[in-house]
Design a protein around this motif. Structure first.
Motif, PDB file in Angstrom:
ATOM      1  N   ILE A 314      -0.669  11.976   5.776  1.00 35.27           N
ATOM      2  CA  ILE A 314       0.378  11.187   5.112  1.00 35.27           C
ATOM      3  C   ILE A 314      -0.100   9.753   4.908  1.00 35.27           C
ATOM      4  N   ASN A 315      -0.574   9.130   5.997  1.00 32.97           N
ATOM      5  CA  ASN A 315      -1.016   7.741   5.898  1.00 32.97           C
ATOM      6  C   ASN A 315      -2.072   7.571   4.815  1.00 32.97           C
ATOM      7  N   CYS A 316      -3.050   8.467   4.825  1.00 32.02           N
ATOM      8  CA  CYS A 316      -4.182   8.296   3.916  1.00 32.02           C
ATOM      9  C   CYS A 316      -3.791   8.569   2.477  1.00 32.02           C
ATOM     10  N   LEU A 317      -2.965   9.581   2.246  1.00 29.87           N
ATOM     11  CA  LEU A 317      -2.613   9.887   0.864  1.00 29.87           C
ATOM     12  C   LEU A 317      -1.740   8.777   0.286  1.00 29.87           C
ATOM     13  N   VAL A 318      -0.816   8.236   1.082  1.00 29.27           N
ATOM     14  CA  VAL A 318       0.003   7.124   0.588  1.00 29.27           C
ATOM     15  C   VAL A 318      -0.894   5.932   0.254  1.00 29.27           C
ATOM     16  N   SER A 319      -1.858   5.663   1.147  1.00 31.11           N
ATOM     17  CA  SER A 319      -2.772   4.555   0.889  1.00 31.11           C
ATOM     18  C   SER A 319      -3.602   4.795  -0.353  1.00 31.11           C
ATOM     19  N   ALA A 320      -4.052   6.042  -0.526  1.00 31.45           N
ATOM     20  CA  ALA A 320      -4.868   6.357  -1.698  1.00 31.45           C
ATOM     21  C   ALA A 320      -4.066   6.091  -2.961  1.00 31.45           C
ATOM     22  N   GLY A 321      -2.799   6.497  -2.939  1.00 32.59           N
ATOM     23  CA  GLY A 321      -1.927   6.216  -4.072  1.00 32.59           C
ATOM     24  C   GLY A 321      -1.795   4.721  -4.311  1.00 32.59           C
ATOM     25  N   ALA A 322      -1.614   3.984  -3.217  1.00 31.06           N
ATOM     26  CA  ALA A 322      -1.468   2.536  -3.325  1.00 31.06           C
ATOM     27  C   ALA A 322      -2.716   1.917  -3.941  1.00 31.06           C
ATOM     28  N   LEU A 323      -3.889   2.416  -3.513  1.00 31.54           N
ATOM     29  CA  LEU A 323      -5.147   1.876  -4.036  1.00 31.54           C
ATOM     30  C   LEU A 323      -5.264   2.108  -5.536  1.00 31.54           C
ATOM     31  N   LEU A 324      -4.844   3.311  -5.983  1.00 29.40           N
ATOM     32  CA  LEU A 324      -4.978   3.623  -7.401  1.00 29.40           C
ATOM     33  C   LEU A 324      -4.037   2.761  -8.236  1.00 29.40           C
ATOM     34  N   LEU A 325      -2.895   2.370  -7.658  1.00 21.39           N
ATOM     35  CA  LEU A 325      -1.938   1.553  -8.410  1.00 21.39           C
ATOM     36  C   LEU A 325      -2.234   0.061  -8.300  1.00 21.39           C
ATOM     37  N   LEU A 326      -3.068  -0.296  -7.301  1.00 22.14           N
ATOM     38  CA  LEU A 326      -3.252  -1.712  -6.995  1.00 22.14           C
ATOM     39  C   LEU A 326      -3.723  -2.565  -8.189  1.00 22.14           C
ATOM     40  N   PRO A 327      -4.675  -2.083  -9.020  1.00 20.26           N
ATOM     41  CA  PRO A 327      -5.087  -2.916 -10.163  1.00 20.26           C
ATOM     42  C   PRO A 327      -3.908  -3.309 -11.042  1.00 20.26           C
ATOM     43  N   LEU A 328      -2.975  -2.360 -11.258  1.00 17.34           N
ATOM     44  CA  LEU A 328      -1.795  -2.649 -12.084  1.00 17.34           C
ATOM     45  C   LEU A 328      -0.923  -3.710 -11.419  1.00 17.34           C
ATOM     46  N   ILE A 329      -0.734  -3.564 -10.092  1.00 18.20           N
ATOM     47  CA  ILE A 329       0.142  -4.484  -9.373  1.00 18.20           C
ATOM     48  C   ILE A 329      -0.445  -5.894  -9.404  1.00 18.20           C
ATOM     49  N   ILE A 330      -1.783  -5.973  -9.173  1.00 20.77           N
ATOM     50  CA  ILE A 330      -2.417  -7.284  -9.168  1.00 20.77           C
ATOM     51  C   ILE A 330      -2.259  -7.930 -10.538  1.00 20.77           C
ATOM     52  N   ALA A 331      -2.410  -7.115 -11.600  1.00 22.29           N
ATOM     53  CA  ALA A 331      -2.268  -7.643 -12.949  1.00 22.29           C
ATOM     54  C   ALA A 331      -0.851  -8.153 -13.177  1.00 22.29           C
ATOM     55  N   SER A 332       0.145  -7.467 -12.614  1.00 21.81           N
ATOM     56  CA  SER A 332       1.535  -7.871 -12.851  1.00 21.81           C
ATOM     57  C   SER A 332       1.903  -9.125 -12.062  1.00 21.81           C
ATOM     58  N   GLY A 333       1.252  -9.333 -10.889  1.00 19.37           N
ATOM     59  CA  GLY A 333       1.535 -10.529 -10.098  1.00 19.37           C
ATOM     60  C   GLY A 333       2.916 -10.537  -9.482  1.00 19.37           C
ATOM     61  N   ASN A 334       3.545  -9.353  -9.379  1.00 17.99           N
ATOM     62  CA  ASN A 334       4.880  -9.252  -8.790  1.00 17.99           C
ATOM     63  C   ASN A 334       4.798  -9.405  -7.274  1.00 17.99           C
ATOM     64  N   ILE A 335       5.461 -10.451  -6.750  1.00 14.02           N
ATOM     65  CA  ILE A 335       5.324 -10.744  -5.322  1.00 14.02           C
ATOM     66  C   ILE A 335       5.875  -9.619  -4.465  1.00 14.02           C
ATOM     67  N   PHE A 336       7.022  -9.078  -4.854  1.00 14.03           N
ATOM     68  CA  PHE A 336       7.642  -8.047  -4.031  1.00 14.03           C
ATOM     69  C   PHE A 336       6.729  -6.830  -3.898  1.00 14.03           C
ATOM     70  N   LEU A 337       6.184  -6.373  -5.054  1.00 12.29           N
ATOM     71  CA  LEU A 337       5.315  -5.197  -5.004  1.00 12.29           C
ATOM     72  C   LEU A 337       4.041  -5.499  -4.212  1.00 12.29           C
ATOM     73  N   LEU A 338       3.523  -6.722  -4.359  1.00  8.94           N
ATOM     74  CA  LEU A 338       2.327  -7.073  -3.599  1.00  8.94           C
ATOM     75  C   LEU A 338       2.615  -6.989  -2.106  1.00  8.94           C
ATOM     76  N   PHE A 339       3.781  -7.486  -1.712  1.00 16.70           N
ATOM     77  CA  PHE A 339       4.178  -7.393  -0.306  1.00 16.70           C
ATOM     78  C   PHE A 339       4.197  -5.941   0.154  1.00 16.70           C
ATOM     79  N   VAL A 340       4.792  -5.092  -0.681  1.00 17.39           N
ATOM     80  CA  VAL A 340       4.888  -3.672  -0.308  1.00 17.39           C
ATOM     81  C   VAL A 340       3.491  -3.076  -0.125  1.00 17.39           C
ATOM     82  N   PHE A 341       2.588  -3.400  -1.064  1.00 21.82           N
ATOM     83  CA  PHE A 341       1.270  -2.763  -1.011  1.00 21.82           C
ATOM     84  C   PHE A 341       0.430  -3.295   0.134  1.00 21.82           C
ATOM     85  N   VAL A 342       0.498  -4.610   0.356  1.00 18.74           N
ATOM     86  CA  VAL A 342      -0.216  -5.153   1.510  1.00 18.74           C
ATOM     87  C   VAL A 342       0.379  -4.562   2.783  1.00 18.74           C
ATOM     88  N   GLY A 343       1.689  -4.364   2.777  1.00 21.12           N
ATOM     89  CA  GLY A 343       2.353  -3.738   3.918  1.00 21.12           C
ATOM     90  C   GLY A 343       1.816  -2.341   4.178  1.00 21.12           C
TER      91      GLY A 343
END
Lengths: 433, 218
Positions: A314-343
């Protein structure tokens, strides 16, 4: 066989948490260096403010005691594990804690760079190495396999949780009494805590059998069944499963560090646009510490219920998903989502640190856990490879996207390895599944 | 970060380098290098056939038990050295002489591996804007150790190649070579330091610098 865990067992768990809460002083290092760093004035005597009597440091000098502390910590973890395996957890924890306390007092009294190197770097590192190895295995011996995840999580959460209180406490002490005062206060405080908490640590009496999971009629057998044989480290080193565990550790560490290293600076930059976060600057570091600590307890808890393999998956698959979405999140610069992903990254990084000792105990038995876990811990060092590779990829392709994708693939690979890894059977005693 | 903050490579203890942080970092790096070198030999020999059940000198990962007196003196004098010689029963190997050399070579290979890990930590720290100078010392000491193990004198790794190539029936000469080897290495290093006439260092230092530069800048 007793039905319930004796009350003493929980005392050991919380004493262990308390000891780790003191050892986590590593996280508060920047509070002190903030008072001392001044590159243009480096080497000059500080004449006013809380750090009066000290000399200014450069950035490089300020980082040296910290790095030394980390390396000596890692170097002494395995000998520390042997001390706890041989002499018991009281000796290990109290010796370690007293080294750290002495180091803090020396660092405070010396008022110099050399004192910080020797006190915090050398003595502190020795103390953490010896002390860190003591509480977790001692607490695990009291509990059956079905509770190991939660217990390991609770004990190691102290180390992550220390980030929550030591920084504010140190900042307060520096403000009220100065840098020297804060070191000496911390030293005495740590000495008291480890002597009290350390003397509460104990092994169960010989012949103690940890209570098994309550079996409900018709319920499936406990998922986290562990070995009953205590492997010695040289035997464990000969099984491929040990290397699989190291690989699993590399898997969780690399992705966690990768997200933290790349998203945290971006988060910091994005936070500058938010007035709330600027006025409450403590939120950023505390957030990481809190989620890290929660990840340790939470992952430990659900690994007991679902089984280690499923928790890891569970931990790894959720993280893998987060990693694949991370470029989009970084591009958007949304603080809330960044918090969630760093979390997510902090959660899974902390969760890995709680899962691996339980895995090691399930595979190789509790008796030599100190040393065996030390071997598995080598995987933590391997996790840094990914950030290195990420830097190269950024230099070649100009973006981190491919690094995130590779890291996610590595995680999926780790999950596959995890699904195929079953605990080794002890040949010498003819153990069968 | 500029290169000015880091320490000279190969790092050698000398009056101009005797700062407390440098000395402590050096000692810690030496302990790491010695441990990884010895445990890699243990791993290779176990892997190649000489597995032992209750060996006391392997897989304890305790750096202090791997420390060799002459090897440490050599670290203090010349910046490189070796761990206590690990007992290996070559007769258990399928191809004793070849596997023996491979086992000994595993030591310096592991030093290079550790230097690589150090390199990735340095990269990570640069990303986080932390000062990585202690880890630069770890890389430096490990690279120095690995490169000097090319010297064909036992107990250095390449020395085992020479010992294994000596006529197998001349046991006396081989054991004499093994016995005197460490003293010879220390003596050569001391000569190098005292006379300032480079005997070994002019040939090895450029290699060390090049390998170090590779690991720290990648």
């Amino acid at each position: 066989m007793a039905d319930k865990v004796p009350g003493k067992a929980w005392v050991v768990v919380f004493a262990g948490t308390a000891i780790n809460l003191t050892l986590g002083i590593l996280y508060a290092w920047s509070v002190w260096t903030k008072q001392l760093i001044n590159v243009p004035k480096a080497g000059q005597l500080i004449t006013e403010g809380p750090a009066a009597g000290w000399t200014y440091l450069t950035n490089a000098q300020a980082a040296t005691p910290f790095s030394l502390c980390v390396i000596i910590f890692a170097l002494l973890m395995i000998p520390g594990g042997r001390i706890q395996d041989k002499l018991g957890p009281k000796v290990g924890a109290i010796t370690g804690g007293l080294f750290l306390a002495l180091g803090c007092i020396i660092a405070g009294l010396s008022k110099s760079y050399g004192g910080l190197v020797f006190g915090f770097g050398v003595l502190g590192g020795i103390g953490m190495g010896i002390g860190y190895a003591a509480p977790t295995p001692a607490a695990l011996k009291w509990f059956g396999p079905h509770m190991r995840g939660l217990v390991a999580g609770l004990v190691v959460s102290g180390y992550g949780g220390a980030a929550l209180y030591i920084s504010p406490l140190a900042a307060y002490l520096i403000k009220s009494g100065g840098v020297t005062y804060s070191w000496i206060f911390m030293g005495i405080f740590f000495a008291v805590v480890v002597i009290v908490a350390g003397s509460l640590l104990a092994w169960p009496e010989p012949g103690y059998v940890p209570p098994a999971a309550p079996v409900k009629a018709g319920a499936a057998p406990a998922k986290a069944a562990g070995t009953i044989i205590d492997w010695v480290p040289s035997e464990a080193a000969k099984t491929w499963q040990l290397y699989a565990l190291i690989f699993l550790f590399i898997g969780t560490t690399q992705s966690g560090l990768m997200i933290i290293a790349n998203a945290a600076p971006i988060l910091k930059k994005a936070a500058k646009g938010s007035e709330f976060l600027m006025t409450n600057a403590w939120i950023l570091p505390s957030f990481g510490g809190l989620v890290n600590a929660c990840g340790r307890i939470g992952t430990g808890k659900y690994s007991d219920i679902l089984g280690r393999d499923n928790a890891y998956t569970i931990n790894c698959l959720v993280s893998a998903g987060a990693l694949l979405l991370l470029p989009l999140i970084i591009a958007s610069g949304n603080i809330f989502l960044l918090f969630v992903f760093v979390g997510i990254a902090y959660w899974q990084y902390g969760g890995g640190l709680a899962l691996m000792p339980s895995y090691t105990a399930d595979f190789f038995g509790p008796k030599n856990l100190g040393t065996n876990y030390g071997l598995v811990f080598l995987g933590w060092g391997g996790g840094f490879w990914m950030t290195k590779l990420a830097g190269t990829i950024r230099d070649v392709t100009g973006s981190l996207t491919w690094a995130f994708i590779i890291s996610a693939c590595f995680l999926v690979l780790s999950v596959i390895v995890c699904r195929f890894t079953k605990r080794p059977m002890h040949v010498g005693t003819g153990e069968v599944r | 970060m500029t290169i000015d903050n880091s320490w000279p490579v190969p790092f050698i203890l000398a009056p101009n380098t005797l700062a407390v942080d440098a000395v402590v970092s050096f000692c810690v790096s030496v302990l790491l290098a010695v441990m990884i070198n010895a445990e890699a030999q243990a791993f290779a020999s176990t892997f190649l056939g000489d597995s032992r059940k209750d060996a006391k000198d392997r897989f304890h990962f305790n750096a202090f038990l791997h420390v060799d007196i002459l090897g440490t003196i050599c670290y203090l004098v010349g910046g490189f050295g070796w761990p206590r010689t690990m007992e290996i029963d070559a007769s258990k190997f399928k191809r004793p002489r070849l596997y023996m050399v491979i086992t000994r070579l595993a030591g310096p290979m592991a030093n290079l591996l550790l230097a690589g890990i150090g390199g990735s930590i340095v990269t990570f720290m640069n990303v986080m804007e932390w000062e990585p100078r202690v880890f630069l010392m770890v890389i430096g000491v490990n690279v120095t150790t690995a490169v000097y193990h090319l010297l064909p004198i036992p107990p250095l790794a390449m020395g085992s190649l020479v010992t294994e190539l000596m006529p197998p029936d001349n046991v006396r000469a081989r054991s004499l070579f093994r016995l005197l080897g460490p003293y010879l290495v220390v003596a050569l290093t001391l000569m190098d330091r005292i006379t300032h006439q480079g005997l070994i260092s002019p040939y090895f230092d450029p290699i060390i610098k090049a390998v170090y530069a590779y690991f720290r800048t990648l």
